[in-house]
Write a protein that holds these residues in place. Sequence first.
Motif, PDB file in Angstrom:
ATOM      1  N   GLN A  73      -1.163  -1.775   5.342  1.00 47.65           N
ATOM      2  CA  GLN A  73       0.111  -1.869   4.459  1.00 47.65           C
ATOM      3  C   GLN A  73       1.390  -1.211   5.641  1.00 47.65           C
ATOM      4  O   GLN A  73       2.668  -1.710   5.382  1.00 47.65           O
ATOM      5  N   ASP A  74       0.689  -0.333   6.209  1.00 47.81           N
ATOM      6  CA  ASP A  74       2.561   0.709   7.263  1.00 47.81           C
ATOM      7  C   ASP A  74       1.144   0.899   8.301  1.00 47.81           C
ATOM      8  O   ASP A  74       0.644   2.269   7.655  1.00 47.81           O
ATOM      9  N   VAL A 149       5.874  -6.000  11.867  1.00 47.76           N
ATOM     10  CA  VAL A 149       4.454  -4.553  12.433  1.00 47.76           C
ATOM     11  C   VAL A 149       4.501  -5.298  14.360  1.00 47.76           C
ATOM     12  O   VAL A 149       4.680  -4.225  14.381  1.00 47.76           O
ATOM     13  N   ARG A 152       7.794  -3.461  15.301  1.00 46.03           N
ATOM     14  CA  ARG A 152       7.537  -1.742  15.177  1.00 46.03           C
ATOM     15  C   ARG A 152       6.066  -1.030  16.267  1.00 46.03           C
ATOM     16  O   ARG A 152       6.903  -0.067  16.334  1.00 46.03           O
TER      17      ARG A 152
END
Length: 294
Positions: A73-74, A149, A152
Amino acid sequence: MMRNRILGGLFGVAVGDALGGTTEFMSEAEIRRKYGWLEEIVGGGVWQLEAGEITDDTAMTIAVAKGILRNPQDPIEAIGEYFMEWKATHPKDIGNIIRTVFGLYDGSWTEAARKAGMLLGGKTAGNGTLMRCLPVALAYGDAAFMEEVTRRQSEMTHEDPLAAEACLIYNRIAARLLEGEQLTAAIRAEITRTRYEELLNRAAPLSPPDGFVVHTMEWVVHHLLTAESFGDVVQRAANKGGDSDTIGAIAGGLAGIYWGYDGIPSKYTDKILMRHDLIELGESLLALRESERQ
């Protein structure tokens, strides 16, 4: 079929890396004199590799994959932890931008990337994020999240938007290939109306095959559009020299998805020293991707 493509992507990166590692920093003429036409994974080169040993390209790709699997998720912080674990092994090869960011990291990747940009005079448009971004496309079927993602993970070490742009185009092509699109059609769809559009004419780039992300992407696209097999893609990258391990890894990742694991000659897959780790990672990424759909 998806398993074949995901494993093909991971092994494509590793094979391109291991083959191209032999000729990194050499010129085409030097390669011709020493190897003729290099088509076997033989190791050696500037890093004195074992045959089938990988370099930073595959190592950082594995770190991205492991970070995603730890916290889908992160994943950014987990990816960073795996980066630092890898750095602690004192690898033979770490690119200059990434080495600088690692030295500056103090709890914030964004801040480390910003400081590195200042220290390096703004020259952070290297190919070090493009070489490692493929697991994001392999893991996530949701396009918007995959792209978030992808961006990032690039900004963790490279603040230049050219690096993130290349990663996004690359992973969009990967997403199309994972769904079964033809290679040329997938590339055309994603580079039309971008700085890479002129490569559709299949003429060789005028740029050197170096570590500047735009030049790297130009050669990756060219090899993919002009090659006739997986082996052809990675051999062209290896025999071009320059940043051949990274260009081979990046081009090999997309070629591996398209031709599939079964389409990579066994003389390559059998030679990769960490092949069992890659198979395990591929199975886990497949499971994550399938769990998303439920």
